[in-house]
Design an enzyme around this catalytic site. Structure first.
Site, mmCIF file in Angstrom:
data_model
loop_
_atom_site.group_PDB
_atom_site.id
_atom_site.type_symbol
_atom_site.label_atom_id
_atom_site.label_comp_id
_atom_site.label_asym_id
_atom_site.label_seq_id
_atom_site.Cartn_x
_atom_site.Cartn_y
_atom_site.Cartn_z
ATOM 1 N N GLU A 55 25.288 -0.395 26.872
ATOM 2 C CA GLU A 55 23.580 -0.358 26.911
ATOM 3 C C GLU A 55 23.144 0.745 26.556
ATOM 4 O OE1 GLU A 55 22.090 -2.624 28.942
ATOM 5 O OE2 GLU A 55 23.674 -3.582 30.119
ATOM 6 N N HIS B 49 20.293 -10.736 24.090
ATOM 7 C CA HIS B 49 19.293 -10.707 24.440
ATOM 8 C C HIS B 49 18.378 -10.385 23.433
ATOM 9 C CE1 HIS B 49 21.596 -10.164 28.627
ATOM 10 N NE2 HIS B 49 21.037 -11.179 28.331
ATOM 11 N N GLU C 133 16.463 -7.147 23.043
ATOM 12 C CA GLU C 133 16.953 -5.707 22.973
ATOM 13 C C GLU C 133 17.235 -5.500 21.463
ATOM 14 O OE1 GLU C 133 19.034 -6.752 27.297
ATOM 15 O OE2 GLU C 133 20.392 -6.456 25.702
ATOM 16 N N HIS D 94 23.868 -3.887 24.126
ATOM 17 C CA HIS D 94 22.795 -4.233 24.653
ATOM 18 C C HIS D 94 21.961 -3.246 24.695
ATOM 19 C CE1 HIS D 94 24.119 -8.119 27.102
ATOM 20 N NE2 HIS D 94 25.075 -7.623 26.444
#
Ligand code: ZN
Length: 1164
Positions: A1004, A822, A825, A919
């Site tokens: 994350e 992504h 990110e 991420h």
């Protein structure tokens, strides 16, 4: 709680009696254990039945009195119990019986209506019951007959309000002119009968729960009437005694503006301006504070939707996809299946299982959880990936040769390659064009595998790009006088006389060489300032990067480099009422006040745009840049519109742009007006990041958290074209720049470009000792836009070429790490940077890891997205992390080939021990992992599948547990191991399910900071993100079987203990994502509805005045009323006022044998 006076305990005795016969009355589940009418009915039922059949006034009054005492003493549960026993019906029957007579007895009716209001308010079906009993129109008639009697009218109005909870009842009243009758009861400002007036307004508001009634009110022009009434009350109520009335009127206006016609009428009758002006008055007076919020919400709700000032909602960047050159999906013209206004749109942008309702989404099909799906491609396609495992075929001949000179020559060949690239990029263009300078990323890989060959034509294109870039970039540097001075200093030359745009080509050439000298001088001063960053190398890498718009300018921070600032940045405190204030300022725009400018000052699609000399200058046409348009709203305020993801019309969130021409120390307000997520960490202490060129040139090249008055809320903008149902949100922040005429950059988060990765890998390669570290950068594949996607192999060189050492090397388990699928990110890239640097370092743990594992790292799975400044997708407009099940080799090549590499490892029996995809998470704090577990998924889903016999290796928890102990930013309690259906095509789930990797994770990292541990309350910086990357590597020691590594592992634990990092855990539990924001961020917020206690206290105060009425003490009533309306808080403490004192006394005498019991109870 209660006033434990004697009186209040009076009826406890009675209650006990009732309990004696009806033990369930006060128990938890009383309602259920009772049967309706047994031969031994409960006391309550006896009372209710007597009430309906009582013929005489006295017994009716007594029963009402008993009921009131009963219901007033306890909690709402008593009332609900009474409702379940037919209490509402009994009261309604009594009302109909009593009210039907030609001259009703108001001694009975008044307490009856009061009790009905209290009970009915808690009975959701009261409207239907009243209709059935024929009480609705009867009450309306009673009201019509008692318009002159304030007390009686109020009682009727409360009951009507309560009845109107049902749509059909409200319509029935509306059809019978109830709206007109009630509206006529709302007078201009007055000091008399305030509770009755308030009751009228509330009843009116209650009737507006139906479309028909709202239409009727709008068509009769009552909206302008309501506005006038509000203005009148507001302006004349100088003593602030009628605030409740003003509130009630706002409530009416809220109700009536639920419809489009209502909002239009509100606007056309000047509602916005009126409320704006009254609100300004409210802001000046403490007493009127409570009117501000509902007024602002009302204005906000009525603001007409404003299309974004764009020609198309489609991204400004379009990329023809192979095979379908014109197949860019046009969302703009897609018909909307529903024109109905919807408050909330599905937020499909949950990165990983955040706020989702797990139960619906969890995979409960055991076959899908346990069985491996068939591969998505034939076996024959796998051998092509063998070249990506050079460590398995490399013969390490160099180890046998006398090492020193040979290795340095390898190194120098590598660096001369770099030099070649560099030279190639600072050309006097004609001079160096020989083919020897074409570079090859993997030319150092002696296995001679796949290499990044480039055509001659391409290289020269890059050269030209670089040259232009160089020129333009330095001209930006030269735009501001202060920078010009610095540049001059660096050049050590006198200021040029005139520097115009009318330079001919020769002069331009001279200019270029000037700039080159200048930049070189600056770089000399800057040298070695930032570890692992070399500006020249960056420039060389950027010259080869291919973008859709053909970027020709480098953003200064990427070129020059970023060094984390010393110290930590706390999360920004939220100013009270900041959102209200910002929304209020936004509303002003609609009133077209003098200060509104509304001029476009930057447009990505219109390079010729001239912007006024005194406005800020914006620019975003560089790698990772994202800003589509800037509009100067006021002198120091700008609306910013972000560019949707390429080939797409959505996913705006990431921004990165340059701003210049500022005045120092002036607060500039920036509003990013087309954000899409429904909430943001910007509401919880997060700040955007700022980079000042001036500061960088003075030796502080830092991205720093910046901005005040930050908040994030829903706005009134809508898509430019079409009717796609999208809600936009505003991110607003205020920046005071430190220097005049600086050049600054603002971004959502610390940028990390594709060119930065390429340059970084080059630096890393140069940094390792090739005798120790086997480091290979290769090309996994090329992307749609023909950028190369690097894959890096890191492991330890064998100690010798002996069979034993080579055997150990060839049997090391694999660890596969990926990131930045992504593009928005960027935090993932900083974590990856930490990982890469650590793995290449001389740290003994890193050495041990290299000896134990082979690392395959694909640091950027979405280079095209990153380059073009998209937030979520790649150039095909798809989220690549939803393509893993069956990736398309043409449209999603990086996923296709990463999966291919994993299949290959699988096919040669080298399934990775650990897989992790890095991420960023925009709505949570801390760093955490998502993993996969069959058992936990089944447990969590409440599945009936028996998990007892199910065997599952709990090893998936080892790494998170370890990280919890050693990584300060990590939060074990935020991790989960659930397999969601909606994530079935993500890397984590596919690698786990299809490749059988037990430890397959998504990591994350927060954009904001931590709410636990030693970083609690601090925003994260690149240092902390890189540290996380290092800690992740260290945690891998916990899965090794190597004894030496375990020894080192114990050492780490020991060290960490010394550093006191270990005691920070275990206090953050499973909380909600966030504590509730101080202010509501949605504007669906209505005026707060009347609560039960509000209505009760109004009713109670009416009774007190009814006393007076009986006594004929008309004279003091106004004062009494006023007091009643002002001091609600006083009243709420008083439990029962329903009955005149005399009657209460009488009923006490009739039933009381409980005083002593109660007192005993109390004293015992
Ligand atoms: Zn993500």
């Amino acid at each position: 709680m209660f006033g434990y006076g004697r009186k209040n305990f009076t009826w406890n005795g009675t209650l006990r009696e009732l309990e004696g016969r009806c033990p369930a009355f006060c128990t938890e589940r009383g309602g259920r254990s009772m049967t309706a009418s047994t031969s031994s009915s409960s006391g309550l039922e006896v009372l209710l039945s007597t009430l309906q059949n009582a013929g005489d006034v006295e017994s009716t009054l007594n029963i009402l009195s008993v009921l009131d005492e009963l219901l007033s003493a306890g909690t709402d549960r008593r009332i609900h119990y009474m409702i379940s026993k037919g209490g509402s019906e009994a009261l309604l029957t009594t009302l109909v019986n009593t009210g039907r007579s030609f001259s009703p007895n108001y001694t009975v009716l008044l307490p009856l209506l009061h009790l009905l209001a209290k009970v009915g308010h808690r009975d959701r079906r009261i409207g239907m019951k009243a209709e059935k009993a024929g009480a609705v129109l009867l009450t309306l008639n009673l009201l019509k007959h008692n318009i002159e009697n304030a007390t009686r009218a109020a009682a009727c109005l409360w009951v009507i309000q309560v009845f109107s909870s049902s749509v059909s009842t409200a319509n029935l009243i509306g059809e019978n002119h109830g709206l007109d009758v009630i509206y006529s009861l709302i007078p201009q400002y007055s000091t008399k009968h305030l509770p009755t007036i308030k009751a009228a307004i509330n009843a009116f508001a209650a009737l507006l729960c139906t479309k028909a009634n709202v239409c009727s009110v709008v068509s009769k022009g009552y909206i302008s009437g309501l506005l006038q009434l509000y203005e009148d009350w507001h302006s004349k109520d100088t003593q602030h005694v009628a605030i409740a009335i003003c509130h009630a009127l706002l409530h009416c206006l809220h109700k009536v503006t639920h419809s489009t016609a209502g909002r239009q009428a509100f606007i056309s009758h000047g509602g916005t301006r009126l409320l704006y002006e009254t609100t300004q008055k409210c802001l000046l007076s403490k007493g009127l504070e409570s009117l501000v919020e509902p007024s602002v919400q009302l204005m906000r709700k009525c603001l007409p939707g404003t299309p974004l000032p764009l020609t198309s909602d489609q991204s400004a960047y379009k990329f023809p996809l192979p095979g379908r050159p014109h197949a860019v999906p046009d969302m703009d013209v897609a018909p909307d299946d529903s024109s109905e206004e919807s408050d909330e749109e599905e937020d499909e942008d949950n990165q990983e299982a955040d706020s989702k309702d797990y139960d619906d989404d969890l995979e409960t099909d055991l076959n899908k959880l346990r069985n491996r799906p068939d591969p998505d491609r034939p076996k024959e396609l796998l051998p092509q990936y063998s070249h990506l495992c050079p460590e398995l075929s490399h013969d390490f001949q160099e180890l046998d040769l006398s090492s020193e000179p040979e290795e340095s020559s390898t190194a120098s060949s590598s660096s001369s390659d770099e030099e070649a690239v560099l030279l190639n990029c600072f050309p006097l263009r004609s001079s160096r064009r020989d083919s020897s300078t074409t570079s090859s990323d993997s030319s150092t890989s002696s296995s001679g595998s796949h290499s990044e060959t480039e055509t001659e034509g391409h290289t020269s294109a890059a050269v030209q790009l670089e040259a232009r870039d160089f020129h333009s970039h330095s001209s930006i540097l030269c735009t501001s006088p202060s920078l010009r001075t610095m540049v001059r200093e660096a050049r050590e030359e006198a200021p040029p006389a005139q520097r115009g745009d009318e330079l001919d080509d020769e002069e331009r050439g001279a200019e270029e060489s000037h700039h080159r000298t200048m930049i070189d001088k600056l770089l000399e001063r800057h040298r070695d300032c930032i570890p692992h960053h070399e500006p020249k190398l960056y420039r060389a890498a950027a010259a080869k990067t291919k973008s859709i718009p053909g970027f020709s300018i480098l953003a200064f921070p990427d070129f020059w480099g970023h060094l984390p600032p010393p110290g930590h940045t706390h999360m920004a405190p939220r100013k009270p009422n900041i959102q209200r204030q910002k929304v209020f300022e936004d509303i002003q725009r609609f009133l077209k006040t003098d200060d509104i400018i509304n001029q476009v000052v930057f447009d990505l699609e219109d390079g010729s745009l001239q912007c006024p000399s005194d406005s800020l200058k914006f620019f975003s046409k560089f790698e990772c840049g994202n800003l589509r348009k800037a509009i100067q709203v006021r002198r120091y305020e700008y609306d910013l519109i972000l560019n949707a993801d390429a080939n797409c019309s959505q996913h705006t969130q990431w921004f990165y742009f340059e701003v210049s021409n500022m005045v120092a120390d002036v607060p500039y307000r920036f509003n990013v007006i087309n954000c899409e997520k429904s909430n943001s960490q910007f509401n919880y202490g997060m700040q955007p990041v700022l980079y000042s060129v001036r500061e960088a040139l003075e030796g502080r090249p830092h991205w720093v958290r910046s901005g005040t008055e930050i908040c994030y809320f829903r706005n009134h903008f809508c898509p430019a074209r079409g009717r796609r149902r999208t809600t936009f949100y505003t991110l607003t922040f205020t920046i005071s720049f430190k220097h005049n005429e600086d050049v600054c950059y603002l971004a959502y988060h610390y940028p990390y470009t594709y060119s930065a990765l390429k340059a970084h890998l080059k630096v890393l390669q140069k940094s390792v000792d090739p005798a120790m570290v086997f480091f290979r950068e290769q090309i996994l594949c090329t992307t749609l836009a023909e950028n190369s996607c690097p894959v890096v192999t890191i492991t330890a060189c064998p100690a010798s070429r002996s069979w034993k050492d080579m055997h150990q090397l060839r049997n090391r388990p694999y660890i596969v790490l990926t990131g930045r699928v992504h593009p928005g990110e960027s935090n993932a890239s900083w974590v990856m940077k930490g990982t890469l640097e650590f793995l290449c370092s001389s740290d003994p743990v890193a050495q041990s890891l290299r000896e134990d594992f082979v690392f395959k790292i694909i640091p950027m799975l979405n280079p095209d997205g990153v380059i073009n400044g998209t937030n979520r997708c790649d150039l095909s407009g798809e989220d690549l992390n939803r393509q893993w099940s069956k990736p398309d080799p043409v449209l999603s090549p990086t996923i296709y080939h990463t999966k291919g590499l994993l299949y290959y490892l699988n096919s040669i029996g080298r399934t990775p021990l650990v897989f992790c995809d890095y991420h960023g998470h925009s709505r949570k704090k801390n760093v955490f992992l998502y993993g996969c577990s069959v058992k936990e998924t089944l447990w969590q889903s409440g599945s009936a599948v028996d998990t007892v016999g199910l065997k599952e290796d709990p090893g998936y928890r080892t790494i998170p547990k370890t990280l919890d102990r050693i990584a300060p930013a990590f939060s074990f309690n935020s991790c989960n191991y659930l397999v969601e259906k909606s994530r079935s095509a993500t890397a984590r789930v596919v690698v786990w399910r299809e490749m059988g990797v037990l430890r397959s994770y998504t990591m994350e990292s927060t954009y904001n900071g931590c709410d636990q541990g030693i970083y609690k309350g601090l925003q994260t910086g690149t240092k902390e993100l890189q540290e996380m990357g290092m800690k992740f590597c260290q945690s891998l020691l916990s899965v090794t079987k190597d004894m030496k590594a375990l020894y080192i592992w114990r050492l780490i634990n020991h060290i960490d203990l010394d550093h006191n990092i270990l005691d920070h855990k275990s206090h953050n539990c499973f909380e909600d994502d966030e504590p509730p924001c101080v202010e509501e961020i949605e504007y669906s917020t209505d005026c707060p509805a009347l609560t039960g206690t509000d209505l009760d206290s109004d009713v109670n105060s009416n009774m007190a005045s009814a006393d007076k009425e009986e006594e004929g003490d008309e004279g003091h009533r106004g004062a009494k009323y006023r007091q009643g309306s002002v001091s609600q808080s006083q009243q709420s403490g008083v439990k029962s006022h329903l009955f005149p004192h005399l009657i209460r006394q009488a009923s006490i005498e009739t039933h009381c044998n409980g005083v002593s019991i109660a007192t005993e109870q109390f004293t015992s």
